[in-house]
Write a protein that holds these residues in place. Structure first.
Motif, short mmCIF file in Angstrom:
data_model
loop_
_atom_site.label_atom_id
_atom_site.label_comp_id
_atom_site.label_asym_id
_atom_site.label_seq_id
_atom_site.Cartn_x
_atom_site.Cartn_y
_atom_site.Cartn_z
N HIS A 148 -9.61 -3.89 -2.73
CA HIS A 148 -8.17 -3.86 -3.03
C HIS A 148 -7.39 -3.31 -1.83
CE1 HIS A 148 -8.16 -5.23 -7.11
NE2 HIS A 148 -8.99 -4.29 -7.52
N LEU A 150 -8.20 -3.58 1.35
CA LEU A 150 -8.13 -4.63 2.36
C LEU A 150 -7.14 -5.71 1.98
CD1 LEU A 150 -11.94 -4.99 3.19
CD2 LEU A 150 -10.15 -4.38 4.84
N GLU A 151 -7.13 -6.07 0.72
CA GLU A 151 -6.26 -7.16 0.27
C GLU A 151 -4.82 -6.71 0.05
OE1 GLU A 151 -8.33 -8.50 -3.21
OE2 GLU A 151 -9.55 -9.95 -2.07
N GLY A 152 -4.61 -5.40 0.02
CA GLY A 152 -3.25 -4.89 -0.18
C GLY A 152 -2.79 -4.99 -1.61
N THR A 153 -3.73 -4.92 -2.55
CA THR A 153 -3.38 -5.08 -3.97
C THR A 153 -3.46 -3.75 -4.72
OG1 THR A 153 -5.68 -5.72 -4.37
CG2 THR A 153 -4.09 -7.50 -4.09
N PRO A 269 -3.83 -5.02 5.32
CA PRO A 269 -3.97 -6.37 4.73
C PRO A 269 -3.66 -7.49 5.72
CG PRO A 269 -2.89 -4.91 3.18
CD PRO A 269 -2.96 -4.16 4.49
N ASP A 270 -2.72 -7.24 6.66
CA ASP A 270 -2.42 -8.26 7.68
C ASP A 270 -3.62 -8.45 8.60
OD1 ASP A 270 0.16 -8.58 6.70
OD2 ASP A 270 0.95 -6.97 7.96
N PHE A 272 -6.67 -7.90 7.76
CA PHE A 272 -7.72 -8.54 6.96
C PHE A 272 -7.48 -10.04 6.85
CE2 PHE A 272 -9.55 -9.45 2.62
CZ PHE A 272 -10.87 -9.37 3.02
N ARG A 273 -6.23 -10.45 6.63
CA ARG A 273 -5.92 -11.88 6.55
C ARG A 273 -6.26 -12.57 7.88
NH1 ARG A 273 -1.78 -10.13 3.09
NH2 ARG A 273 -0.39 -9.64 4.83
#
Length: 518
Positions: A148, A150-153, A269-270, A272-273
């Motif tokens: 979560h 890493l994904e920014g959730t 998250p950026d 990670f994307r």
């Protein structure tokens, strides 16, 4: 995303479920799919899952037995059964297990989607706090938390509450997102062998912990995520050492991609994307390496040429046994895909190439069914290839085999190795002789070797071995000092009964009767 396991002993049904259900839009990630129930048992013992979707009647272990065991390991698990057996007893047992869905085959897409939506709603409705987690569950919780992150959730309030409850150190203020993908793994729901992935995961985990360079988590059955918190200027050096560590301590290699430095950490998250986009470039840049930001700029888009014209050149080179030209044309052919943005387009292009090859061979009156890889699906399973180089290597080998087969038919020349192969068989009659061993001995693939041998000799390699053994047995039977069972062993048969039956099928009489008439 809720983690789901999919199991059905029918490959066709399994493939249909994988491809036809909109899993992502349902909020479900198929983390493991297989046709072997026992493989699921091994997986769920080491991984936390939310949903089990299983056929009911399967060999070795039924879906009901699998669900019972799964519920013992994960009490909150949601279960959905699929059955081709409209038997009330199955439904009754499923109800006893409090199954969340029971669907009859043939599966109706709308019905299963509706059932899965209900299951997801049930998972969403679970209380956020379900009591203190056991130490055994902590790794699952930690993994989900890092994912979560890493994904920014995960919001600030949840993050603060979580860190107050669980001892995870995240005092860093900047980091790189890193993705480590195990090479040699299949696509589209198929996974690497669990023990092999676990070994690589353990190596990465120990490496990161020993050097205190970051936190890792499982992203998928073949990908590991890392939040790299070490010195930014040591990142490349550290990842190269990790590559060497995995090469030296496992039979697998990995490809690593990382995003730009996230500073402040809210930009993780950026990063990670970006790492996700870069790992997809493995198709174009190759595997067993590091893919840094900016690597895709290495891809040079050349002027697109007429693919069909290049394919015509390839077919001409195959027909005329021009092996060097085959290599050159294949290189030229795949220059067309260097500028593609997505691996999916490469797979589509490759499928087109192989479709044209099939059509060409049919026109030429040739068959591709005996080629090395074709019996395993050929390009119908194109997604097993991870890079353009893998595809080119496969196509080169296939083109070489086809070219040699067609050349020998056209020229009707004797296979130069045939006398050596016949000698090899005759001098090894007392031992084990297999087409695989013989092919390796003479540097061929087993299927290619078998095709060439039958083309030259007029019988299969295995039939030739049997014929030579029986002819040798006839010679030995003329010596009264040797017992029949000794002769059987001398020509490679451990079973006297099998030897006698084979001898009788070939010569119309038993070994004993043959000796008597002599």
């Amino acid at each position: 995303m809720y983690k789901a396991v999919l199991v059905d002993d029918e490959d066709f049904d399994l493939m249909g479920l994988q491809r036809l259900i909109p899993w992502e839009s349902l909020g479900i990630d198929i983390v493991f799919s297989t046709n072997k129930p026992l493989a699921v048992v091994d997986y769920i013992r080491n991984h936390k899952i939310d949903i089990l979707i299983s056929d009911i009647k399967m060999p070795v272990m039924s879906g009901l037995e699998l669900a019972q065991l799964s519920l013992q390991l994960h009490p909150g698990l949601k279960t959905v059964f699929i059955s081709g057996y409209q038997d009330f007893e199955y439904a009754k047992q499923a109800l006893k297990l409090k199954a969340d869905g029971y669907i009859l085959k043939p599966v109706d897409d709308d019905e299963i989607v509706a059932t899965l939506q209900t299951v997801v709603e049930g998972l969403d409705a679970r209380p956020k706090e379900e009591g203190d987690a056991s130490l055994e569950d902590f790794e699952f919780i930690r993994n989900d938390f890092l994912l979560h992150l890493l994904e920014g959730t995960i919001d600030d309030v949840t993050l603060t509450a979580f860190l107050r409850k669980y001892p995870i150190e995240i005092s860093f203020h900047k980091a790189h997102a890193v993705i480590i993908e195990v090479d040699g793994t299949a696509k589209k729901g198929k996974v690497t062998e669990a023990d092999s992935f676990e070994h690589v995961f353990s190596l990465v985990k120990d490496y990161a912990a020993d050097r205190a360079i970051g936190l890792i988590c499982r992203l998928s059955p073949n990908q590991i995520g890392m939040i790299y918190t070490g010195e930014p200027d040591q990142l490349e050096n550290g990842l190269n050492h990790l590559l060497d560590e995995i090469r030296g301590k496992s039979s697998y290699t990995v490809t690593i991609a990382y995003g730009h430095l996230a500073e402040p950490i809210s930009c993780l998250p950026d990063s990670f994307r970006e790492a996700r986009e870069l790992i997809a470039c493995k198709m174009f840049l190759g595997k067993n390496r590091i893919i840094p930001p900016g690597a895709p700029q290495q891809l040079v888009v050349k002027e697109t040429k007429d693919v069909n014209a290049i394919l015509d050149q390839l077919f001409t080179a195959i027909t005329d046994y021009m092996l060097v030209q085959i290599c050159d044309v294949i290189e030229e052919l795949f220059e067309n895909v260097r500028g593609y943005a997505e691996p999916g387009k490469v797979y589509h292009f490759s499928t087109h190439v192989i479709s044209r090859l099939e059509g060409y061979l049919n026109t030429a009156g040739e068959s591709i069914n005996s080629l090395t890889d074709w019996k395993d699906g050929g390009f119908a399973d194109v997604e097993r290839f991870e890079t353009i180089d893998d595809i080119k290597s496969w196509l080169r080998r296939t083109a070489f085999e086809l070219s040699e087969i067609m050349y020998m038919k056209k020229q009707k020349r004797t296979w130069k190795l045939l006398p050596e192969i016949e000698c090899y068989v005759r001098t090894h009659l007392s031992g084990e002789i297999t087409i695989k061993n013989a092919a390796v001995r003479f540097a061929y693939s087993p299927n290619h070797f078998g095709v060439l041998f039958k083309e030259q000799v007029g019988m299969s390699f295995n039939d030739f071995v049997v014929k030579e053994r029986m002819n040798r047995a006839k010679q030995l039977l003329e010596s009264p000092q040797l017992k029949v069972y000794e002769i059987a062993e001398e020509v490679g048969y451990n079973s006297l009964t099998y030897f006698s039956r084979t001898f009788r099928e070939m010569f119309g009489m038993t070994p004993g009767d043959y000796r008597k008439q002599g």
